[in-house]
Design an enzyme around this catalytic site. Structure first.
Site, PDB file in Angstrom:
ATOM      1  N   LYS A  20       0.647  -1.459   0.182  1.00  0.00           N
ATOM      2  CA  LYS A  20       0.100  -0.133   0.156  1.00  0.00           C
ATOM      3  C   LYS A  20       0.925   0.747  -0.241  1.00  0.00           C
ATOM      4  O   LYS A  20       2.062   1.305   0.174  1.00  0.00           O
ATOM      5  CB  LYS A  20      -0.807  -0.245   1.157  1.00  0.00           C
ATOM      6  N   TYR A  60     -11.708  -2.854  -3.157  1.00  0.00           N
ATOM      7  CA  TYR A  60     -12.995  -3.116  -1.791  1.00  0.00           C
ATOM      8  C   TYR A  60     -14.084  -2.978  -2.316  1.00  0.00           C
ATOM      9  O   TYR A  60     -14.755  -2.715  -0.807  1.00  0.00           O
ATOM     10  CB  TYR A  60     -12.467  -2.188  -1.605  1.00  0.00           C
ATOM     11  N   ASN A 123      -1.719  -0.141   7.097  1.00  0.00           N
ATOM     12  CA  ASN A 123      -1.846  -1.473   7.587  1.00  0.00           C
ATOM     13  C   ASN A 123      -0.388  -1.933   6.329  1.00  0.00           C
ATOM     14  O   ASN A 123      -0.579  -3.402   6.098  1.00  0.00           O
ATOM     15  CB  ASN A 123      -2.376  -2.327   7.940  1.00  0.00           C
ATOM     16  N   HIS A 126      -1.392  -5.322   1.409  1.00  0.00           N
ATOM     17  CA  HIS A 126      -2.930  -7.031   1.038  1.00  0.00           C
ATOM     18  C   HIS A 126      -2.580  -7.479   1.088  1.00  0.00           C
ATOM     19  O   HIS A 126      -1.703  -7.609  -0.080  1.00  0.00           O
ATOM     20  CB  HIS A 126      -4.017  -5.893   0.381  1.00  0.00           C
ATOM     21  N   GLU A 137      -8.882 -10.481  -7.588  1.00  0.00           N
ATOM     22  CA  GLU A 137      -8.132  -9.324  -8.047  1.00  0.00           C
ATOM     23  C   GLU A 137      -7.016  -9.308  -8.519  1.00  0.00           C
ATOM     24  O   GLU A 137      -6.371  -8.010  -9.679  1.00  0.00           O
ATOM     25  CB  GLU A 137      -7.599  -9.216  -6.249  1.00  0.00           C
TER      26      GLU A 137
HETATM   27  N1  UDP Z   1      -9.187  -1.012   7.304  1.00  0.00           N
HETATM   28  C1  UDP Z   1      -9.501  -0.094   7.975  1.00  0.00           C
HETATM   29  N2  UDP Z   1     -10.739   0.012   9.209  1.00  0.00           N
HETATM   30  C2  UDP Z   1     -10.916  -0.868   9.495  1.00  0.00           C
HETATM   31  C3  UDP Z   1     -11.000  -1.919   9.341  1.00  0.00           C
HETATM   32  C4  UDP Z   1     -10.296  -2.600   7.783  1.00  0.00           C
HETATM   33  O1  UDP Z   1      -8.897   0.991   7.922  1.00  0.00           O
HETATM   34  O2  UDP Z   1     -11.991  -1.025  11.290  1.00  0.00           O
HETATM   35  C5  UDP Z   1      -8.992  -1.303   5.824  1.00  0.00           C
HETATM   36  C6  UDP Z   1      -7.626  -1.693   6.983  1.00  0.00           C
HETATM   37  O3  UDP Z   1      -6.692  -0.998   5.186  1.00  0.00           O
HETATM   38  C7  UDP Z   1      -7.572  -3.195   5.887  1.00  0.00           C
HETATM   39  C8  UDP Z   1      -8.847  -2.783   4.452  1.00  0.00           C
HETATM   40  O4  UDP Z   1      -9.680  -1.505   4.870  1.00  0.00           O
HETATM   41  O5  UDP Z   1      -6.359  -3.776   6.111  1.00  0.00           O
HETATM   42  C9  UDP Z   1      -9.883  -3.826   4.356  1.00  0.00           C
HETATM   43  O6  UDP Z   1     -10.083  -4.920   4.903  1.00  0.00           O
HETATM   44  P1  UDP Z   1     -10.350  -6.152   5.694  1.00  0.00           P
HETATM   45  O7  UDP Z   1     -10.916  -6.150   6.255  1.00  0.00           O
HETATM   46  O8  UDP Z   1     -10.423  -6.859   4.178  1.00  0.00           O
HETATM   47  O9  UDP Z   1      -8.326  -6.524   6.321  1.00  0.00           O
HETATM   48  P2  UDP Z   1      -7.657  -7.413   5.441  1.00  0.00           P
HETATM   49  O10 UDP Z   1      -7.994  -9.108   4.672  1.00  0.00           O
HETATM   50  O11 UDP Z   1      -6.606  -6.386   4.945  1.00  0.00           O
HETATM   51  O12 UDP Z   1      -6.706  -7.781   6.660  1.00  0.00           O
END
Ligand code: UDP
Length: 160
Positions: A20, A60, A123, A126, A137
């Site tokens: 990211k 997303y 974080n 992805h 994707e």
């Molecule tokens: N995210 C966020 N706030 C939240 C949950 C998710 O900003 O409360 C963002 C974060 O960057 C995350 C992405 O949305 O990596 C996608 O969320 P997901 O639950 O799919 O998590 P991942 O699969 O990336 O661990």
């Protein structure tokens, strides 16, 4: 004993991994790529890319109704990302383990997020959450001709 879930996890899969904008800005590109490369997965696609808003929204789409969605789209489009396609038996679940929990404070030490990040909203990486989403994707982020099929020289030393 026949264990279908174990057999399924050994099938060759593809996953979409993306560094990211914060990972790029913080100079973590090499470090993050290394984690997957050293593990022994096969890189089949790689590019630095400024993501348009529409693509981020499509990527997303399952999170559309979440309150953090607009901020997430701003974050993902705030600078270049590194798009990667990785291939291997069990690569989807294994990559998720290497990446660690969504909230970096809950991510285990040794994982990318556990070692390199402190907030869910930054974080750094992805990874697809299922083989189906891996395919979806990769098709979304890569054009035809941008992926390479090749045989790594190390293959006989990775797999018996
Ligand atoms: N995210 C966020 N706030 C939240 C949950 C998710 O900003 O409360 C963002 C974060 O960057 C995350 C992405 O949305 O990596 C996608 O969320 P997901 O639950 O799919 O998590 P991942 O699969 O990336 O661990």
């Amino acid at each position: 004993i026949f264990l279908p879930h174990l057999v399924a996890s050994m099938e060759v899969e593809e996953t979409y991994i993306m560094i990211k904008p914060d990972g790029v800005q913080r100079g973590l590109v090499g470090e993050i790529i290394s984690r997957f490369e050293k593990k022994g997965f096969k890189l089949t696609g790689l590019k630095l890319f400024q993501c348009p808003k529409e693509l981020a929204q499509e990527h997303y789409t399952e999170l559309q109704s979440k309150p953090f969605f607009p901020k997430l789209i701003d974050y993902i489009t705030s600078g270049p990302v590194v798009c990667m396609a990785w291939e291997g038996a069990g690569v989807v679940a294994s990559a998720r383990k290497l990446i660690g929990a969504t909230n970096p404070l809950n991510a285990e030490p040794g994982t990318i997020r556990g070692d390199l990040a402190v907030q869910t909203g930054r974080n750094v990486v992805h990874g697809s959450d299922s083989p189906e989403n891996g395919k979806r994707e990769i098709a979304l982020w890569f054009k035809e001709g941008e992926l390479s099929q090749w045989t790594p020289a190390q293959e006989p030393w990775l797999k018996e």
